[in-house]
Structure formats: C-alpha cells, structure tokens
Write a protein that holds these residues in place. Structure first.
Motif, short mmCIF file in Angstrom:
data_model
loop_
_atom_site.label_atom_id
_atom_site.label_comp_id
_atom_site.label_asym_id
_atom_site.label_seq_id
_atom_site.Cartn_x
_atom_site.Cartn_y
_atom_site.Cartn_z
N ARG A 193 76.07 6.16 59.36
CA ARG A 193 76.31 5.21 60.46
C ARG A 193 76.48 3.79 59.93
NH1 ARG A 193 72.83 2.04 63.42
NH2 ARG A 193 71.07 2.96 62.31
N ARG A 194 75.64 3.40 58.99
CA ARG A 194 75.74 2.05 58.43
C ARG A 194 77.01 1.86 57.61
NH1 ARG A 194 70.78 -0.86 58.54
NH2 ARG A 194 69.14 0.40 59.47
N LEU A 195 77.40 2.89 56.86
CA LEU A 195 78.64 2.77 56.08
C LEU A 195 79.86 2.65 56.99
CD1 LEU A 195 78.00 5.33 53.21
CD2 LEU A 195 78.14 2.85 53.03
N ARG A 196 79.86 3.41 58.09
CA ARG A 196 80.97 3.29 59.04
C ARG A 196 81.01 1.88 59.65
NH1 ARG A 196 80.54 9.05 62.19
NH2 ARG A 196 81.46 10.29 60.53
N ARG A 197 79.85 1.34 59.95
CA ARG A 197 79.80 0.00 60.53
C ARG A 197 80.32 -1.04 59.54
NH1 ARG A 197 74.06 -1.78 62.02
NH2 ARG A 197 74.21 0.08 63.29
N VAL A 198 79.94 -0.91 58.27
CA VAL A 198 80.41 -1.84 57.25
C VAL A 198 81.92 -1.73 57.08
CG1 VAL A 198 80.35 -2.30 54.76
CG2 VAL A 198 78.23 -2.02 56.03
N ASN A 199 82.44 -0.50 57.05
CA ASN A 199 83.89 -0.31 56.91
C ASN A 199 84.63 -0.89 58.11
OD1 ASN A 199 83.67 0.94 54.45
ND2 ASN A 199 83.60 3.00 55.32
N ALA A 256 59.35 21.05 55.75
CA ALA A 256 60.24 20.87 56.90
C ALA A 256 60.33 19.39 57.29
CB ALA A 256 59.75 21.71 58.07
N ALA A 257 59.20 18.68 57.26
CA ALA A 257 59.21 17.25 57.60
C ALA A 257 60.04 16.46 56.60
CB ALA A 257 57.78 16.72 57.65
N ILE A 258 59.91 16.77 55.33
CA ILE A 258 60.72 16.08 54.32
C ILE A 258 62.20 16.37 54.55
CG2 ILE A 258 61.28 16.06 51.85
CD1 ILE A 258 58.28 16.38 51.31
N GLY A 259 62.53 17.61 54.88
CA GLY A 259 63.92 17.96 55.17
C GLY A 259 64.47 17.19 56.36
N VAL A 260 63.69 17.08 57.42
CA VAL A 260 64.13 16.34 58.62
C VAL A 260 64.31 14.87 58.29
CG1 VAL A 260 63.38 15.58 60.91
CG2 VAL A 260 63.17 17.98 60.26
N VAL A 261 63.39 14.30 57.54
CA VAL A 261 63.49 12.88 57.16
C VAL A 261 64.74 12.64 56.31
CG1 VAL A 261 62.41 11.07 55.77
CG2 VAL A 261 61.05 12.37 57.41
N VAL A 262 65.02 13.54 55.39
CA VAL A 262 66.21 13.38 54.54
C VAL A 262 67.47 13.45 55.39
CG1 VAL A 262 67.57 14.53 52.75
CG2 VAL A 262 65.14 14.15 52.41
N ILE A 263 67.54 14.38 56.32
CA ILE A 263 68.73 14.49 57.19
C ILE A 263 68.89 13.23 58.03
CG2 ILE A 263 69.64 15.73 59.20
CD1 ILE A 263 68.51 18.29 57.91
N LEU A 264 67.79 12.71 58.58
CA LEU A 264 67.88 11.48 59.38
C LEU A 264 68.31 10.29 58.51
CD1 LEU A 264 64.75 11.86 61.67
CD2 LEU A 264 67.16 12.15 62.29
N LEU A 265 67.83 10.21 57.29
CA LEU A 265 68.25 9.13 56.40
C LEU A 265 69.75 9.24 56.07
CD1 LEU A 265 65.26 8.85 53.94
CD2 LEU A 265 66.05 7.11 55.53
#
Length: 85
Positions: A54-60, A39-48
């Motif tokens: 968010r970063r891709l939108r900022r770059v665009n 579950a922790a790995i799943g949560v970390v993957v979703i947050l990543l």
C-alpha cells in the motif's frame, strides 16, 4: 605395515548405539502455543507485506502526480514565452 593397520582397525570396538530418551515424544512437541505463536507471526508478516504494498503504491502515485504537475508547468511556461514573443 598393512598388517598392523588392519590389526588396529580390527581391534577398535564398534560404538554402542546412543541411549534412548526417557522423555515421551509428546512432551517435547511445541503444542498449541507453538502453533498459536507461529500463526501469529504468519499473520503479522502478511499484514506487514500488505502495508508495504500500500505504501509503495502511494509513493508511486505521488511520483506520477509530481511528474504530471512538472510537465504541465513546463508546458505552461513554454506557452507563456511563445505568447510574449
């Protein structure tokens, strides 16, 4: 020749079934810690993934702003050269 092959195949003993395990099935399950880690790995993957989006939108957005500024500067330069002439 086929007779000897058939005789050899008939003489081969059938394999015995594999021995059963003496460990109970409940002792080899991942248990609560396995679930917590998964579950922790799943949560970390979703947050990543969310952070990457968010970063891709900022770059665009920054690229769009740079294009607008460059277009405005190009339009301003052509307007200035026409007023000089």
């Amino acid at each position: 020749m086929l007779d000897t092959l058939a005789a050899r195949l008939a003489a081969v003993p059938t394999p015995a079934p594999s021995p059963t395990s003496k460990v109970p099935d409940t002792a080899v399950t991942p248990g609560v810690w396995g679930f917590v880690v998964t579950a922790a790995i799943g949560v970390v993957v979703i947050l990543l993934i969310l952070d990457m989006i968010r970063r891709l939108r900022r770059v665009n957005y920054r690229a769009e702003v740079r294009e607008r500024i460059a277009a405005e500067q190009a339009a301003g330069e052509t307007g200035e050269s026409r007023s000089d002439g």
